[in-house]
Design a protein around this motif. Structure first.
Motif, PDB file in Angstrom:
ATOM      1  N   ASP A   1       0.828  -1.211   0.000  1.00 41.32           N
ATOM      2  CA  ASP A   1       0.000   0.000   0.000  1.00 41.32           C
ATOM      3  C   ASP A   1       0.861   1.259   0.000  1.00 41.32           C
ATOM      4  O   ASP A   1       0.529   2.259  -0.665  1.00 41.32           O
ATOM      5  N   ILE A   2       1.978   1.219   0.741  1.00 43.92           N
ATOM      6  CA  ILE A   2       2.898   2.355   0.739  1.00 43.92           C
ATOM      7  C   ILE A   2       3.458   2.579  -0.663  1.00 43.92           C
ATOM      8  O   ILE A   2       3.506   3.707  -1.155  1.00 43.92           O
ATOM      9  N   TYR A   3       3.877   1.483  -1.287  1.00 42.62           N
ATOM     10  CA  TYR A   3       4.433   1.557  -2.648  1.00 42.62           C
ATOM     11  C   TYR A   3       3.392   2.097  -3.636  1.00 42.62           C
ATOM     12  O   TYR A   3       3.700   2.955  -4.478  1.00 42.62           O
ATOM     13  N   LYS A   4       2.172   1.619  -3.527  1.00 43.40           N
ATOM     14  CA  LYS A   4       1.116   1.996  -4.458  1.00 43.40           C
ATOM     15  C   LYS A   4       0.708   3.465  -4.302  1.00 43.40           C
ATOM     16  O   LYS A   4       0.422   4.152  -5.284  1.00 43.40           O
ATOM     17  N   LYS A   5       0.692   3.959  -3.059  1.00 46.50           N
ATOM     18  CA  LYS A   5       0.254   5.330  -2.801  1.00 46.50           C
ATOM     19  C   LYS A   5       1.336   6.366  -3.089  1.00 46.50           C
ATOM     20  O   LYS A   5       1.041   7.549  -3.258  1.00 46.50           O
ATOM     21  N   SER A   6       2.573   5.928  -3.153  1.00 49.50           N
ATOM     22  CA  SER A   6       3.685   6.874  -3.324  1.00 49.50           C
ATOM     23  C   SER A   6       3.651   7.526  -4.708  1.00 49.50           C
ATOM     24  O   SER A   6       3.381   6.874  -5.721  1.00 49.50           O
ATOM     25  N   THR A   7       3.952   8.808  -4.720  1.00 46.39           N
ATOM     26  CA  THR A   7       4.035   9.553  -5.985  1.00 46.39           C
ATOM     27  C   THR A   7       5.486   9.819  -6.385  1.00 46.39           C
ATOM     28  O   THR A   7       5.749  10.570  -7.324  1.00 46.39           O
ATOM     29  N   VAL A   8       6.419   9.202  -5.667  1.00 45.16           N
ATOM     30  CA  VAL A   8       7.836   9.348  -6.000  1.00 45.16           C
ATOM     31  C   VAL A   8       8.090   8.772  -7.385  1.00 45.16           C
ATOM     32  O   VAL A   8       7.569   7.712  -7.744  1.00 45.16           O
ATOM     33  N   VAL A   9       8.882   9.466  -8.171  1.00 41.39           N
ATOM     34  CA  VAL A   9       9.131   9.041  -9.553  1.00 41.39           C
ATOM     35  C   VAL A   9      10.005   7.791  -9.590  1.00 41.39           C
ATOM     36  O   VAL A   9       9.704   6.821 -10.297  1.00 41.39           O
ATOM     37  N   ASN A  10      11.107   7.803  -8.839  1.00 41.67           N
ATOM     38  CA  ASN A  10      12.049   6.677  -8.876  1.00 41.67           C
ATOM     39  C   ASN A  10      11.713   5.666  -7.782  1.00 41.67           C
ATOM     40  O   ASN A  10      12.026   5.866  -6.611  1.00 41.67           O
ATOM     41  N   LYS A  11      11.061   4.580  -8.176  1.00 43.64           N
ATOM     42  CA  LYS A  11      10.704   3.520  -7.238  1.00 43.64           C
ATOM     43  C   LYS A  11      11.517   2.249  -7.500  1.00 43.64           C
ATOM     44  O   LYS A  11      11.124   1.156  -7.101  1.00 43.64           O
ATOM     45  N   HIS A  12      12.661   2.407  -8.162  1.00 43.23           N
ATOM     46  CA  HIS A  12      13.423   1.236  -8.606  1.00 43.23           C
ATOM     47  C   HIS A  12      13.805   0.316  -7.450  1.00 43.23           C
ATOM     48  O   HIS A  12      13.521  -0.887  -7.468  1.00 43.23           O
ATOM     49  N   ASP A  13      14.458   0.867  -6.421  1.00 40.47           N
ATOM     50  CA  ASP A  13      14.877   0.047  -5.287  1.00 40.47           C
ATOM     51  C   ASP A  13      13.675  -0.489  -4.517  1.00 40.47           C
ATOM     52  O   ASP A  13      13.676  -1.642  -4.070  1.00 40.47           O
ATOM     53  N   ALA A  14      12.656   0.349  -4.359  1.00 40.29           N
ATOM     54  CA  ALA A  14      11.444  -0.078  -3.654  1.00 40.29           C
ATOM     55  C   ALA A  14      10.776  -1.240  -4.374  1.00 40.29           C
ATOM     56  O   ALA A  14      10.221  -2.147  -3.737  1.00 40.29           O
ATOM     57  N   PHE A  15      10.826  -1.234  -5.699  1.00 40.69           N
ATOM     58  CA  PHE A  15      10.230  -2.321  -6.480  1.00 40.69           C
ATOM     59  C   PHE A  15      10.879  -3.656  -6.134  1.00 40.69           C
ATOM     60  O   PHE A  15      10.196  -4.666  -5.938  1.00 40.69           O
ATOM     61  N   TRP A  16      12.220  -3.680  -6.043  1.00 40.93           N
ATOM     62  CA  TRP A  16      12.906  -4.941  -5.769  1.00 40.93           C
ATOM     63  C   TRP A  16      12.730  -5.378  -4.326  1.00 40.93           C
ATOM     64  O   TRP A  16      12.701  -6.588  -4.032  1.00 40.93           O
ATOM     65  N   ILE A  17      12.585  -4.426  -3.404  1.00 41.92           N
ATOM     66  CA  ILE A  17      12.248  -4.776  -2.024  1.00 41.92           C
ATOM     67  C   ILE A  17      10.896  -5.472  -1.987  1.00 41.92           C
ATOM     68  O   ILE A  17      10.724  -6.517  -1.349  1.00 41.92           O
ATOM     69  N   LEU A  18       9.945  -4.895  -2.702  1.00 44.32           N
ATOM     70  CA  LEU A  18       8.602  -5.473  -2.774  1.00 44.32           C
ATOM     71  C   LEU A  18       8.620  -6.821  -3.488  1.00 44.32           C
ATOM     72  O   LEU A  18       7.897  -7.751  -3.103  1.00 44.32           O
ATOM     73  N   ALA A  19       9.447  -6.942  -4.522  1.00 42.37           N
ATOM     74  CA  ALA A  19       9.559  -8.207  -5.248  1.00 42.37           C
ATOM     75  C   ALA A  19      10.067  -9.313  -4.327  1.00 42.37           C
ATOM     76  O   ALA A  19       9.555 -10.442  -4.342  1.00 42.37           O
ATOM     77  N   GLY A  20      11.083  -8.984  -3.509  1.00 43.62           N
ATOM     78  CA  GLY A  20      11.594  -9.961  -2.560  1.00 43.62           C
ATOM     79  C   GLY A  20      10.513 -10.407  -1.592  1.00 43.62           C
ATOM     80  O   GLY A  20      10.360 -11.609  -1.318  1.00 43.62           O
ATOM     81  N   ALA A  21       9.748  -9.449  -1.076  1.00 43.38           N
ATOM     82  CA  ALA A  21       8.656  -9.783  -0.156  1.00 43.38           C
ATOM     83  C   ALA A  21       7.602 -10.641  -0.847  1.00 43.38           C
ATOM     84  O   ALA A  21       6.996 -11.525  -0.226  1.00 43.38           O
ATOM     85  N   SER A  22       7.386 -10.408  -2.142  1.00 43.63           N
ATOM     86  CA  SER A  22       6.409 -11.201  -2.901  1.00 43.63           C
ATOM     87  C   SER A  22       6.820 -12.671  -2.949  1.00 43.63           C
ATOM     88  O   SER A  22       5.977 -13.567  -2.821  1.00 43.63           O
ATOM     89  N   PHE A  23       8.103 -12.924  -3.142  1.00 42.08           N
ATOM     90  CA  PHE A  23       8.589 -14.309  -3.127  1.00 42.08           C
ATOM     91  C   PHE A  23       8.383 -14.940  -1.747  1.00 42.08           C
ATOM     92  O   PHE A  23       8.214 -16.162  -1.639  1.00 42.08           O
ATOM     93  N   GLY A  24       8.395 -14.107  -0.708  1.00 43.85           N
ATOM     94  CA  GLY A  24       8.164 -14.621   0.636  1.00 43.85           C
ATOM     95  C   GLY A  24       6.784 -15.221   0.799  1.00 43.85           C
ATOM     96  O   GLY A  24       6.599 -16.173   1.568  1.00 43.85           O
ATOM     97  N   ILE A  25       5.800 -14.669   0.090  1.00 43.09           N
ATOM     98  CA  ILE A  25       4.445 -15.234   0.131  1.00 43.09           C
ATOM     99  C   ILE A  25       4.470 -16.669  -0.377  1.00 43.09           C
ATOM    100  O   ILE A  25       3.897 -17.586   0.226  1.00 43.09           O
ATOM    101  N   LEU A  26       5.153 -16.869  -1.503  1.00 48.05           N
ATOM    102  CA  LEU A  26       5.281 -18.210  -2.075  1.00 48.05           C
ATOM    103  C   LEU A  26       6.015 -19.145  -1.117  1.00 48.05           C
ATOM    104  O   LEU A  26       5.614 -20.301  -0.923  1.00 48.05           O
ATOM    105  N   GLY A  27       7.072 -18.619  -0.495  1.00 46.33           N
ATOM    106  CA  GLY A  27       7.868 -19.441   0.413  1.00 46.33           C
ATOM    107  C   GLY A  27       7.100 -19.883   1.647  1.00 46.33           C
ATOM    108  O   GLY A  27       7.133 -21.058   2.024  1.00 46.33           O
TER     109      GLY A  27
END
Length: 382
Positions: free
Chosen positions: A127-153
């Motif tokens: 929700d934080i990632y989705k609501k953010s209006t920051v232009v550069n979300k590159h690092d945040a994207f990969w943090i979120l991607a890692g957490a996404s794999f955690g759901i599968l794990g």
């Protein structure tokens, strides 16, 4: 309760829970492994799930609850929200621990509660990632991607018994990707390093990690070549950063050491997996432990100490005891590596095994003695 200092910032209750779990889980694992404490569940499953999802996960999400809104310029996480998540992880820990000894059902309920806590935590940072209006979300994207794999794990751990899939996904694609995505952003920033950042660096690391997992699922230990590529690729990139190491500031040095462990851990993984594949040697999961302890434990102690001091109004200063904690962390890592080396030589490793766990317990007991009151009461250190 509403005005409790202990609950006033998200990292405080989660850090306390994680460090208590680190002590209890490892002590129970040692006693069970030696046959002193009877378990009703598989000891390896207890060890893996407990450390991944009830020790490291609450600590890393606590860090994200504190820093992710700053990354993305959004409002802080509401106390009412992170307290609910904290309660879920507390209930999960209690049920998991009691169930390991007395009841398979309670054990499974603990895992499910941890899963709910994980999903709630994931939704919070998403929700934080989705609501953010920051232009550069590159690092945040990969943090979120890692957490996404955690759901599968974590779903894999809950639905199936201890499997190679659940461990590989949870360690390499979840824990490592999440923590490394944070570390490669924050540590150069703390170190005031100026270089042209390679935007594809984390992406390529994740691709190779996925290939590592695929190789391991196809045939155990066949990832040795991928691990060697990862070691070289990450080492080359870290060299380009020109981190100021050795550094007079121990608060930075411990974080630099955590990063240096990454290519070293993959190099050790390449050697041990290759030896196990071609020479039928047993290294007692040196690949996973060198990464889990060398990088993840070291970066947790480094970031955890930094956040605890910085958010309590204390000086960002490492006194003699804090320096001891940092040095002792590396002793814990090296002794565990030595356990694997001794095991690979066919020698009795049980004395070293006991020493490695004892050293782990000393690390977390001393850290808690030094910083627990800072987390619970805002104690000011001299």
């Amino acid at each position: 309760m509403k005005n409790s200092y202990f609950l006033s910032q998200p990292h405080q209750p989660f850090f306390v829970l994680s460090f208590i779990n680190a002590i209890i889980f490892m002590l129970m694992f040692m006693l069970s492994y030696k046959g002193v404490l009877p378990f009703s569940v598989d000891i390896v499953n207890f060890h893996a799930f407990g450390l991944i999802y009830l020790f490291l996960t609450p600590a890393f999400f606590a860090f994200l609850f504190t820093t992710f809104p700053r990354f993305l310029s959004t409002p802080v996480v509401l106390k009412s929200l992170y307290i609910k998540i904290f309660i879920l992880f507390v209930l999960a820990s209690i049920s998991f621990l009691i169930g390991a000894i007395f009841s398979d059902l309670l054990y499974k309920i603990g895992m499910i509660l941890a899963g709910l806590g994980f999903l709630y935590s994931y939704k919070t940072i998403f929700d934080i990632y989705k609501k953010s209006t920051v232009v550069n979300k590159h690092d945040a994207f990969w943090i979120l991607a890692g957490a996404s794999f955690g759901i599968l794990g974590i779903i894999s751990f809950i639905v199936t018994p201890f499997t190679n899939f659940s461990v590989q996904v949870s360690v390499y694609l979840y824990l490592f990707v999440l923590a490394f995505s944070v570390a490669q952003r924050m540590i150069p920033f703390f170190s005031q390093c100026r270089f042209n950042k390679d935007k594809n660096f984390v992406k390529y690391v994740v691709i190779f990690l996925a290939l590592h997992v695929v190789c391991e699922l196809i045939y155990t230990n066949s990832s040795f070549a991928v691990d060697l590529i990862l070691a070289g690729y990450i080492a080359k990139e870290l060299k380009r950063w020109k981190l100021p190491f050795p550094n007079q500031n121990p608060m930075l040095s411990i974080l630099h050491i955590a990063l240096f462990w990454v290519p070293l851990a993959f190099f050790l993984s390449a050697i041990s997996n290759g030896m196990e594949l071609f020479y039928d040697k047993s290294f007692l999961a040196l690949d996973i432990h060198s990464l889990m302890l060398g990088f993840l434990l070291t970066v947790l102690i480094g970031f955890g100490t930094r956040v605890t001091l910085g958010h309590s109004g204390n000086m960002m200063f490492a006194n003699k005891l804090t320096k001891f904690i940092f040095i002792w962390t590396q002793i814990v890592v090296l002794v565990r590596v030595l356990v694997s080396v001794v095991a690979s030589l066919g020698m009795n490793f049980m004395i070293l095994f006991d020493i490695s766990i004892t050293f782990w317990l000393v690390l977390f007991i001393v850290w808690s003695w030094k910083f627990l009151k800072v987390l619970t009461h805002g104690k000011k250190l001299n």
